[in-house]
Design a protein around this motif. Structure first.
Motif, PDB file in Angstrom:
ATOM      1  N   THR A 640      35.141  31.766  46.015  1.00 16.58           N
ATOM      2  CA  THR A 640      35.660  30.989  47.135  1.00 16.58           C
ATOM      3  C   THR A 640      34.618  29.954  47.528  1.00 16.58           C
ATOM      4  OG1 THR A 640      34.722  32.446  48.819  1.00 16.58           O
ATOM      5  CG2 THR A 640      36.892  33.029  47.930  1.00 16.58           C
ATOM      6  N   ASP A 642      33.414  29.337  50.443  1.00 16.62           N
ATOM      7  CA  ASP A 642      32.417  29.901  51.352  1.00 16.62           C
ATOM      8  C   ASP A 642      31.327  30.634  50.573  1.00 16.62           C
ATOM      9  OD1 ASP A 642      33.722  28.866  53.505  1.00 16.62           O
ATOM     10  OD2 ASP A 642      34.824  30.715  53.989  1.00 16.62           O
ATOM     11  N   GLU A 643      31.754  31.452  49.581  1.00 14.01           N
ATOM     12  CA  GLU A 643      30.785  32.197  48.785  1.00 14.01           C
ATOM     13  C   GLU A 643      29.844  31.242  48.060  1.00 14.01           C
ATOM     14  OE1 GLU A 643      32.868  36.322  47.266  1.00 14.01           O
ATOM     15  OE2 GLU A 643      33.370  34.451  46.246  1.00 14.01           O
ATOM     16  N   HIS A 679      31.611  40.026  47.079  1.00 16.72           N
ATOM     17  CA  HIS A 679      32.435  39.182  46.202  1.00 16.72           C
ATOM     18  C   HIS A 679      33.516  40.020  45.536  1.00 16.72           C
ATOM     19  CE1 HIS A 679      33.738  36.410  43.119  1.00 16.72           C
ATOM     20  NE2 HIS A 679      33.354  37.276  42.174  1.00 16.72           N
ATOM     21  N   THR A 682      38.149  37.254  41.095  1.00 18.83           N
ATOM     22  CA  THR A 682      39.510  36.730  41.121  1.00 18.83           C
ATOM     23  C   THR A 682      39.667  35.671  40.063  1.00 18.83           C
ATOM     24  OG1 THR A 682      41.154  35.591  42.474  1.00 18.83           O
ATOM     25  CG2 THR A 682      38.863  35.009  42.868  1.00 18.83           C
ATOM     26  N   THR A 686      40.549  28.081  43.104  1.00 19.12           N
ATOM     27  CA  THR A 686      40.227  27.742  44.493  1.00 19.12           C
ATOM     28  C   THR A 686      40.218  26.245  44.680  1.00 19.12           C
ATOM     29  OG1 THR A 686      37.895  27.755  44.004  1.00 19.12           O
ATOM     30  CG2 THR A 686      38.827  29.818  44.757  1.00 19.12           C
TER      31      THR A 686
END
Length: 718
Positions: A640, A642-643, A679, A682, A686
């Motif tokens: 993501t 943010d990560e 985490h 996935t 994104t």
């Protein structure tokens, strides 16, 4: 009777002293040995017929100036038979012409495929100007460098070239080629910043003439010349001496074989049959005597020197007319000689075995640092008591006599082979480069450091061997090779997932945190890079190659050392000050983290200017809010925003040019562990649209410095 013997000795002495003495020759018959004021000794020669091979052919233009025909017609200033060097003139290169250049190419010195290499002991690296000069290998590794400071109208003091407008340093080994990167700080004056120059310079010429590197039209350079086994067909050593094999060790861990004739005096040319002065031995034989030679060998078994004693009369084994009684006596003597020969042969085998054993002990103690290892053990027995000493025979058998097919990789410190011990265990055997006395400490340093380290993310040392010509390290075998190959080799069946990259980064961070804080004496690695990070069968990371690492006392805040590391990973603050701290490893780890995020190499061959450095490229992308565009596709796909921004911010903090504002490796490890555990892998694509990056930059605080040096990134960008 005594008077008669004295008379005979006087006659022998007069015959020896009155015998004509032949003048030594320097060139082959019917060949000239001078071009202008320069003596051209064989194996060099004026014209192809007069040299040992075309590389040594001299073109004597206008009978005044010699040039090496095949070496881009470089002017020859002199040939030294004792040091095996030839001094040539090369063009001067200034900062104006090119700030980063392949020096060998521009200077017209193309040594690839030739029998010449740049001499380590014959040259010194000189920089005249204001700023920094770095000498590098073709793959970007730093060889050496120096920095200068300048004040307004400061003249160059060539007799005091130690940092004020001028600096010089030695080079670490013989070189086939090299590159130079200059960073000039000259902004005013008539040169306008164009006066800086750096070059390899022949030591003798520089010390004697004291010319200016930045003003001279040409620069003298010392080259070592070598002879191949094929060349020896055209060489007859004077006085029928045996030609000796020697090795010329290059910086890149290869050794060139060369063959030399032992030189009895400086005035001789040992490479011609009649190239030496008519020796006392020849006078001795002309006077009716014979020469009894004594040979001295070095520790490797090669001839070191030889001398002789003149014995009046015929040799004992020279034949004379014999009678039948003499035949009987001869047979008896022959039988006795046969028995004596058998006895001598048996004694010879025993003595040879003893000499070999003693030589191994000598190599262990004197050459490969056995005494240094024992000294370390006396200081702190716990550091080396777990180190197993292997025999040379064991490791030769394990690696199939160091077969080329067993090579796992090559590095700055040596070559690594795959081996199997007698108990069936697979190991990695690191064969170090040929070391001089100054490099022994690095090898023993790696042995001592790895002996006391016990961490799942650090390669485990099993033992070492100090009996061989070059020292050997035995460590556990790591199945999946280096992280560098795993990131940049596109032939792998599947790429590294984001989760695997986070796990690898976390493993390396834990290893460095352990070295910095959990060992009995803190250890700074000094060369963290993806080629020194290995991956096991589960793709867990293990840190390796501790040859340049250093112990640091707990009460020390930093340690001043000779700068060592790899361009692209090297901490700019460490490069400028030579003061190593734990934060230098943090900077190098930051580059590794960026390499994991982007999949880019630390020094790019496709990007230009300041973007050539991955660290600078990444930091500019963060500042301009386009960092998502340079991340690896797999990373963007699985993480993501943010990560990824959290990891990117962590990398930015590690790359802070001021070490005080970088986190510790323990803090980095804790933060990465938190990111990794939160985490969720996935495969959903994104949002990868550019992000306005502003407030996060407040985390990155640059400290002010009064230093006049530039960072490594600045050097690359210019």
């Amino acid at each position: 009777m005594k008077l008669f013997q004295a008379y005979l000795h006087l006659l022998l002495f007069l015959s020896l002293t009155t015998t004509s003495i032949a003048i030594p020759k320097y060139a082959k018959p019917e060949c000239s040995d001078r071009c202008g004021s320069v003596t051209i000794p064989y194996p060099f020669g004026i014209g192809e017929r007069c040299s040992v091979n075309p590389w040594y052919t001299i073109d004597c233009k206008n009978n005044t100036t010699p040039y090496l025909f095949k070496l881009n017609n470089l002017e020859v200033l002199g040939v030294n038979l004792s040091n095996l060097t030839v001094t040539v003139n090369t063009p001067r290169v200034s900062y104006c012409q090119k700030p980063v250049w392949n020096s060998s190419e521009i200077m017209g010195v193309h040594l690839d495929g030739s029998p010449f290499v740049f001499s380590r002991s014959g040259n010194t690296f000189v920089f005249e100007g204001c700023g920094n000069a770095i000498m590098m290998t073709d793959n970007g590794s730093v060889l050496t460098g120096c920095s200068t400071t300048c004040r307004n109208d400061t003249p160059i003091e060539r007799h005091n070239c130690f940092g004020i407008s001028c600096c010089q340093t030695t080079i670490p080994g013989h070189l086939m080629s090299y590159s130079v990167s200059l960073t000039s700080q000259e902004t005013q004056g008539e040169n306008g910043g164009c006066g800086s120059s750096a070059a390899l310079v022949d030591k003798t010429s520089y010390d004697e003439e004291r010319f200016s590197v930045r003003d001279a039209p040409s620069i003298p350079v010392s080259l070592v010349w070598t002879l191949t086994l094929k060349d020896t067909d055209h060489v007859t050593c004077c006085h029928n001496r045996t030609i000796i094999q020697r090795k010329v060790v290059l910086f890149n861990d290869t050794a060139l074989d060369t063959w030399i004739c032992y030189q009895p005096s400086v005035a001789d040319n040992p490479y011609l049959e009649d190239g030496c002065e008519d020796s006392d031995c020849r006078n001795c034989t002309n006077g009716g005597g014979y020469c009894n030679y004594d040979y001295i060998y070095d520790v490797d078994g090669a001839l070191f020197s030889q001398s002789f004693t003149c014995v009046p009369g015929e040799k004992p084994n020279q034949s004379k007319p014999t009678s039948s009684l003499g035949v009987t006596v001869g047979i008896s003597i022959s039988m006795t000689a046969f028995l004596v020969t058998i006895t001598i042969y048996a004694s010879y085998k025993l003595i040879k075995k003893t000499i070999t054993r003693r030589r191994r002990k000598s190599v262990f103690k004197r050459i490969n640092g056995g005494l240094l290892l024992k000294q370390q053990e006396e200081v702190d027995p716990s550091l080396v008591d777990k180190t197993l000493l292997f025999t040379s025979r064991e490791l030769a058998k394990a690696t199939d006599n160091f077969n080329e097919n067993r090579i796992l990789g090559r590095g700055g410190q040596g070559t690594v082979y795959k081996g199997m011990l007698t108990n069936g265990r697979i190991v990695a055997v690191k064969k170090s480069k040929l070391l001089d006395e100054s490099q022994l400490e690095e090898f023993i340093n790696e042995v001592v450091i790895l002996s006391q380290v016990n961490h799942r993310n650090v390669v485990k040392l099993l033992g070492c061997c100090l009996e061989t010509e070059v020292p050997l390290l035995v460590s556990e075998y790591i199945l999946n090779g280096t992280l560098y190959d795993r990131i940049h080799d596109q032939s792998h069946e599947f790429p590294l997932s984001l989760n695997m990259r986070l796990q690898i980064a976390t493993d390396v961070a834990h290893a460095l945190a352990y070295l910095h804080t959990s060992t009995s004496i803190p250890i700074y690695h000094r060369d963290i890079k993806t080629t020194n990070i290995l991956l096991d069968e589960k793709y867990r990371a293990k840190v390796s190659d501790f040859g340049t690492s250093r112990f640091v006392s707990i009460d020390q805040t930093h340690l001043t050392t000779l700068v060592k590391g790899t361009l692209g990973y090297l901490d700019p603050e460490y490069f400028q000050s030579s003061q190593i701290t734990e934060k230098s490893d943090v900077y190098s780890f930051g580059v590794v983290l960026v390499e994991l995020l982007t999949g880019e190499r630390p020094i790019s061959q496709t990007r230009f200017g300041e973007n050539r450095s991955l660290a600078t490229h990444f930091m500019l992308a963060m500042e301009e809010g386009r960092v998502m565009s340079i991340l690896d596709a797999m990373v963007v796909k699985e993480g993501t925003m943010d990560e990824l921004m959290i990891v990117a911010n962590l990398a930015m903090r590690c790359l802070n040019l001021n070490g005080r504002y970088r986190p510790t490796m323990k803090e980095v490890a804790i933060e990465l562990e938190s990111i990794r555990t939160s985490h969720i892998p996935t495969t959903i694509q994104t949002n990868t649209s550019p992000m306005v990056y502003g407030e996060e930059l407040s985390i990155l605080t640059y400290g002010e410095s009064s230093s006049t040096f530039l960072s490594c990134n600045d050097i690359i960008s210019q």
